[in-house]
Write a protein that holds these residues in place. Structure first.
Motif, short mmCIF file in Angstrom:
data_model
loop_
_atom_site.label_atom_id
_atom_site.label_comp_id
_atom_site.label_asym_id
_atom_site.label_seq_id
_atom_site.Cartn_x
_atom_site.Cartn_y
_atom_site.Cartn_z
N THR A 8 0.85 -1.20 0.00
CA THR A 8 0.00 0.00 0.00
C THR A 8 0.88 1.24 0.00
OG1 THR A 8 -0.12 0.06 2.43
CG2 THR A 8 -1.85 -1.16 1.28
N SER A 9 2.10 1.11 -0.50
CA SER A 9 3.07 2.19 -0.37
C SER A 9 2.81 3.37 -1.29
CB SER A 9 4.49 1.66 -0.62
OG SER A 9 4.58 1.07 -1.90
N ASN A 10 1.94 3.17 -2.29
CA ASN A 10 1.61 4.27 -3.21
C ASN A 10 0.13 4.20 -3.56
OD1 ASN A 10 4.21 5.85 -4.10
ND2 ASN A 10 4.82 3.72 -3.85
N ALA A 11 -0.26 4.79 -4.68
CA ALA A 11 -1.68 4.86 -5.03
C ALA A 11 -2.31 3.49 -5.20
CB ALA A 11 -1.87 5.68 -6.30
N ALA A 12 -1.56 2.55 -5.75
CA ALA A 12 -2.08 1.21 -5.95
C ALA A 12 -2.11 0.44 -4.64
CB ALA A 12 -1.24 0.46 -6.98
N LEU A 13 -3.14 -0.39 -4.48
CA LEU A 13 -3.23 -1.30 -3.35
C LEU A 13 -3.15 -2.71 -3.90
CD1 LEU A 13 -5.71 -1.24 -0.36
CD2 LEU A 13 -5.38 -3.33 -1.68
N GLY A 14 -2.22 -3.49 -3.38
CA GLY A 14 -2.05 -4.85 -3.88
C GLY A 14 -1.81 -5.85 -2.78
N VAL A 15 -2.47 -7.00 -2.90
CA VAL A 15 -2.21 -8.13 -2.01
C VAL A 15 -2.14 -9.38 -2.87
CG1 VAL A 15 -3.26 -7.13 0.05
CG2 VAL A 15 -4.69 -8.42 -1.53
N ALA A 16 -1.29 -10.31 -2.49
CA ALA A 16 -1.14 -11.54 -3.27
C ALA A 16 -0.86 -12.70 -2.34
CB ALA A 16 -0.01 -11.40 -4.29
N LEU A 17 -1.27 -13.87 -2.76
CA LEU A 17 -0.96 -15.11 -2.05
C LEU A 17 -0.18 -16.01 -3.01
CD1 LEU A 17 -1.34 -16.92 0.48
CD2 LEU A 17 -3.35 -17.88 -0.68
N THR A 37 -9.05 1.55 5.06
CA THR A 37 -10.35 0.88 5.17
C THR A 37 -10.50 -0.27 4.18
OG1 THR A 37 -11.36 2.43 3.59
CG2 THR A 37 -11.46 3.00 5.93
N ARG A 38 -9.57 -0.39 3.24
CA ARG A 38 -9.70 -1.39 2.18
C ARG A 38 -8.71 -2.54 2.27
NH1 ARG A 38 -8.09 0.82 -2.38
NH2 ARG A 38 -9.14 -0.79 -3.61
N LEU A 39 -7.62 -2.34 3.01
CA LEU A 39 -6.56 -3.36 3.01
C LEU A 39 -7.02 -4.67 3.64
CD1 LEU A 39 -3.78 -4.43 2.50
CD2 LEU A 39 -2.96 -3.18 4.51
N MET A 40 -7.52 -4.63 4.87
CA MET A 40 -7.89 -5.87 5.54
C MET A 40 -9.04 -6.59 4.83
SD MET A 40 -5.79 -6.81 7.70
CE MET A 40 -6.77 -8.23 8.22
N PRO A 41 -10.08 -5.89 4.35
CA PRO A 41 -11.08 -6.59 3.55
C PRO A 41 -10.50 -7.27 2.31
CG PRO A 41 -11.95 -4.49 4.28
CD PRO A 41 -10.50 -4.50 4.65
N ALA A 42 -9.50 -6.63 1.69
CA ALA A 42 -8.86 -7.24 0.52
C ALA A 42 -8.11 -8.51 0.91
CB ALA A 42 -7.91 -6.24 -0.14
N VAL A 43 -7.39 -8.46 2.04
CA VAL A 43 -6.68 -9.64 2.52
C VAL A 43 -7.67 -10.77 2.83
CG1 VAL A 43 -5.30 -10.57 4.42
CG2 VAL A 43 -4.69 -8.36 3.41
N GLN A 44 -8.74 -10.42 3.51
CA GLN A 44 -9.75 -11.42 3.87
C GLN A 44 -10.38 -12.05 2.63
OE1 GLN A 44 -12.93 -9.89 6.28
NE2 GLN A 44 -13.78 -11.91 6.73
N LEU A 45 -10.72 -11.22 1.65
CA LEU A 45 -11.32 -11.73 0.42
C LEU A 45 -10.36 -12.65 -0.32
CD1 LEU A 45 -13.63 -11.67 -1.68
CD2 LEU A 45 -12.53 -9.64 -2.67
N LEU A 47 -7.80 -14.45 0.88
CA LEU A 47 -7.61 -15.72 1.57
C LEU A 47 -8.85 -16.60 1.45
CD1 LEU A 47 -5.71 -14.61 4.82
CD2 LEU A 47 -4.77 -15.53 2.70
N GLU A 48 -10.03 -16.00 1.57
CA GLU A 48 -11.25 -16.79 1.45
C GLU A 48 -11.40 -17.39 0.06
OE1 GLU A 48 -14.42 -14.18 2.52
OE2 GLU A 48 -14.11 -14.42 4.69
N ASN A 49 -11.12 -16.61 -0.97
CA ASN A 49 -11.23 -17.12 -2.34
C ASN A 49 -10.21 -18.22 -2.63
OD1 ASN A 49 -13.36 -15.46 -2.95
ND2 ASN A 49 -12.15 -13.94 -4.07
N CYS A 50 -9.06 -18.14 -1.97
CA CYS A 50 -8.02 -19.16 -2.15
C CYS A 50 -8.17 -20.31 -1.17
CB CYS A 50 -6.64 -18.52 -2.01
SG CYS A 50 -6.24 -17.32 -3.30
N GLN A 51 -9.19 -20.22 -0.31
CA GLN A 51 -9.47 -21.26 0.69
C GLN A 51 -8.26 -21.53 1.58
OE1 GLN A 51 -10.96 -24.44 -1.94
NE2 GLN A 51 -13.03 -23.92 -1.29
N VAL A 52 -7.67 -20.42 2.05
CA VAL A 52 -6.53 -20.48 2.96
C VAL A 52 -6.88 -19.68 4.21
CG1 VAL A 52 -4.13 -19.76 3.31
CG2 VAL A 52 -4.83 -20.78 1.13
#
Length: 236
Positions: A8-17, A37-45, A47-52
């Motif tokens: 989240t270091s710049n304008a783009a927000l990215g999470v990956a597994l 407000t968007r980072l943790m929901p993105a992480v949760q989504l 992980l849930e989609n990847c079933q981890v």
């Protein structure tokens, strides 16, 4: 090994597994909304989609700056909290290095950059040797005009990457001419999956001692130090 990467270091927000050599999932957005407000929901989504489950994670990799002070703090704070609560290692990777990783297969220098205002950029210099990304010049903040002059002396093609490249493109092209190469839109945003691969084989850092790399002091800190010096001078 299951690796969660956060940027989240710049304008783009990215999470990956990433698991081993496989990208299991990735979320990347480039919109003007609050990362906090968007980072943790993105992480949760993700992980849930990847079933981890979070408990299955083995490592947290986070982009540690430079970039937006607020953005860097958000990503680092969440990453540290996850690493501490799950009792797993944390690794920090330069936000510029993560962006430079998009330059696979470019035969020349790779220059990631973020705008730092007042004609300045956060930047560094990288190149690929085979599949290995190597740092040629460490992260710094410089005037884009002076940086372009310095790069011209290298007499090598330079690939510029970053969502802020357009702000400095005229200056870079004016100095470097045909040596300046600009990546396509799809390569201008850092990929969190690249961040994961960069960090997964590095030595973990102490979660409590881990701090961002801002490259320079925040404006508030600069002003505070100036006031302190002024008070000291008046005291003398």
């Amino acid at each position: 090994m299951k690796v969660l990467a956060i940027d989240t270091s710049n304008a783009a927000l990215g999470v990956a597994l990433v698991e081993g050599s496989v990208v299991k999932g990735e979320i990347l957005t480039n919109i003007k909304k609050d990362h906090s407000t968007r980072l943790m929901p993105a992480v949760q989504l993700l992980l849930e989609n990847c079933q981890v489950t979070p408990q299955e994670l083995d490592l947290i990799v986070v982009a540690k700056g430079p970039g937006s002070y607020t953005g860097v703090r958000i990503g680092v704070t969440v990453a540290k909290t996850l690493a501490w609560s799950l009792n797993i290692p944390i690794v920090g990777v330069s936000s510029l290095e993560a962006l430079a990783a998009n330059g696979h297969y470019f035969n020349g220098l790779i220059c990631p950059l973020f705008d730092a205002r007042r004609g300045q950029i956060y930047t560094g210099l990288y190149r690929y040797h085979g599949n290995q990304l190597e740092c040629v010049e460490s992260d710094r903040i410089v005037l884009s005009s002076g940086w372009a002059q310095w790069l011209r002396e290298k007499q090598e093609p330079v690939l510029f990457l970053g969502g802020d490249v357009a702000l400095h493109q005229d200056i870079l092209t004016g100095v470097l001419g045909s040596l300046a190469v600009f990546g396509p839109p799809a390569l201008q945003l850092p990929r969190p999956s690249e961040l994961a691969f960069l960090g997964m084989n590095r030595t973990p850092e102490d979660v409590h001692a881990f701090v961002p790399n801002y490259v320079r002091l925040a404006e508030a800190e600069v002003n505070w130090l100036a006031r302190q010096k002024e008070q000291e001078s008046h005291g003398n």
